[in-house]
Scaffold this active site. Sequence first.
Site: not given
Length: 275
Positions: A49, A93, A120
Amino acid sequence: MVHLIDGKVLAKVREEELKLEISSLGYTPKVASIVIGSDAPSLLYTKMKQKKATDVGINFEPKYFSSDTPYNELVNFIRKLNEDLEVNGIMIQLPIPDEFLKGKDWREILAEIKIEKDVDGLRYPDSKFLPATARAVLSILDDEKIEVKNKKVIVLGRSNLVGKPVADELINRGANVSVVHSQTPNPKEITLAADIIISAVGKPHLVKGDWIKNGTVVIDVGTSEDKETGKIVGDVDFEEAKLRASKITPVPGGVGPMTVISLMENVLESAKGRN
Ligand code: NAP
């Protein structure tokens, strides 16, 4: 003759568009990425990313916490990011390690992220952003000019990060959507009626060739490790499916490359909304 949907090519086109748009913003979007613990795939995915963000002109700041970090230290860090006007997005994450959570619900941590910065889409359906993988699936349908209105779409999987948002968005776009999950009896009977199959389950080769009628569009989100070969495979038996499908995404090289770009598109949207 089946058409293979090349996610890398589609992602490259979007990447160039993103670069142009970001370079004309007049400021550099910034995103913070939180990684807790030392899970190897999480570290690898964060590096991927970071690379893509840098390529398109986004300032990506990873922050690594060890699993024995006190819970409140992380919460305070997120709250600071929430208030920081320079930060357009905050990512965490997943999975969050159990050693860190010590019995707490991981969703409580996600709930600390301001919905305007949840690029996200981890807080879906509360987030302002569609989870990146769901956005990737919809972008593939758009870029391939696959009409969904009044089409019979079967979505396999109903997770908050993939199956559910994909199904919700397709309903909004006028598709006739049915969702198949782990408790659905006779899934083959359902998928055989589909014009479009989108599979987001994580079971290697669950969807066989004879689950698919001729001419179906097949989007395979699943990624699992094949126990025998160690290779990454999708939910769909690709070799069988491509004999019947009109269009199909391979694994790897289909939805995956579009997911990272979709995340960057969410960051750009967030950055544009900051004023
Ligand atoms: P998840 O949270 O584990 O959800 C899996 C879903 O599949 C659940 O809704 C589950 O049903 C359903 N399911 C399980 N067994 C089934 C069966 N036999 N038949 C039909 N449905 C079944 O997984 P996820 O996060 O949504 O991810 C799904 C897959 O996509 C995984 O392979 C993941 O690695 C992959 N993925 C790929 C990308 C990418 O960029 N390519 C990104 C994200 C995820 P229940 O709800 O009834 O349990």
